[in-house]
Design an enzyme around this catalytic site. Structure first.
Site: not given
Ligand code: AMP
Length: 176
Positions: A63, A100
Site C-alpha cells: 500500500r 506477533e
C-alpha cells in the site's frame, strides 16, 4: 486543515475483525477511489515535504506503492520499492523484524540509494511500527543524508511512533 482531515476521515472505511478478530482494518482504498481525497492526499503530502530536498521516495509493499510514486513525481524525486523477500530481481539488502507470530523481512535493491540521497519513506499506516522501523534500518544501511518517514494514518494507541530514533522525523496526515 481541519475540514480536509474530516473529509479524509469521512471517506476512510473501517472494517471490523479483518483480517483477524479484534483488528479494525483501516481501508485506504476508499480514499484512493475518491478523486477529491486522492488529490488532497497528494497536495497535503507535497506541502509537508516540498522544502526538504527529497531525492528518493521509498514505498513499502504494497500500500506504500500508491501514494509513494504520486508523491515522487510531485517532488521531482525517484521512487524505490521495499518488498517482501524474493520479489526483487537484482542484488538486495535485507532487514528482519519480529511480528506477533514469528519473524518477517523486508528487502531493497542494494544500489537503490546513495549517500547523497535525502529519503522519504512512505507507507499507508503506522500500527505497531515493526514494518517501518525495519524499513528505516534497511534504508540507513545505505547511509543516506537524511531520512523522513510518512504515513497516511497513525494509530496512536499502539504507540508505534515511540520505536523510532529521535533523529528520524515521523509524520502522518491523520493521527487517530
Ligand atoms: P505495523 O508493522 O504493525 O506498524 O503494521 C503496519 C503494516 O500493516 C502496514 O503496511 C499496514 O498496511 C498494515 N496494517 C496494520 N494494522 C492495520 C490496520 N488496523 N488497518 C490497516 N492496515 C494495517
Amino acid at each position: 486543515m481541519k475540514e480536509k482531515k474530516e473529509l479524509l476521515l469521512a471517506n476512510l472505511r473501517n472494517i471490523p475483525d479483518f483480517p483477524i478478530p479484534g483488528v479494525q482494518f483501516k481501508d485506504v482504498t476508499t480514499l484512493f477511489k475518491n478523486p477529491e481525497c486522492l488529490q488532497l492526499l497528494s497536495d497535503m503530502m507535497y506541502e509537508m515535504y516540498k522544502d526538504k530536498g527529497i531525492t528518493k521516495v521509498v514505498g513499502i509493499e504494497s500500500r506504500g506503492f500508491i501514494m509513494g510514486p504520486i508523491l515522487a513525481t510531485r517532488l521531482n524525486a525517484g521512487f524505490v520499492p521495499i518488498r517482501k523477500p524474493g520479489k526483487l530481481p537484482a542484488d538486495t539488502i535485507e532487514e528482519s523484524y519480529s511480528k506477533e507470530y514469528g519473524t518477517d523481512s523486508v528487502q531493497m535493491h542494494k544500489d537503490a540509494l546513495t549517500e547523497e540521497d535525502v529519503v522519504l519513506l512512505h507507507d499507508d499506516l503506522l500500527a505497531t511500527g515493526g514494518t517501518m522501523v525495519a524499513a528505516c534500518k534497511l534504508v540507513e544501511k545505505l547511509n543516506p543524508k537524511k531520512v523522513y518517514v510518512n504515513f497516511i494514518i497513525e494509530l496512536s494507541d499502539l504507540k508505534g511512533k515511540e520505536l523510532f530514533d529521535k533523529d528520524v522525523d515521523v509524520e502522518s496526515i491523520l493521527v487517530i
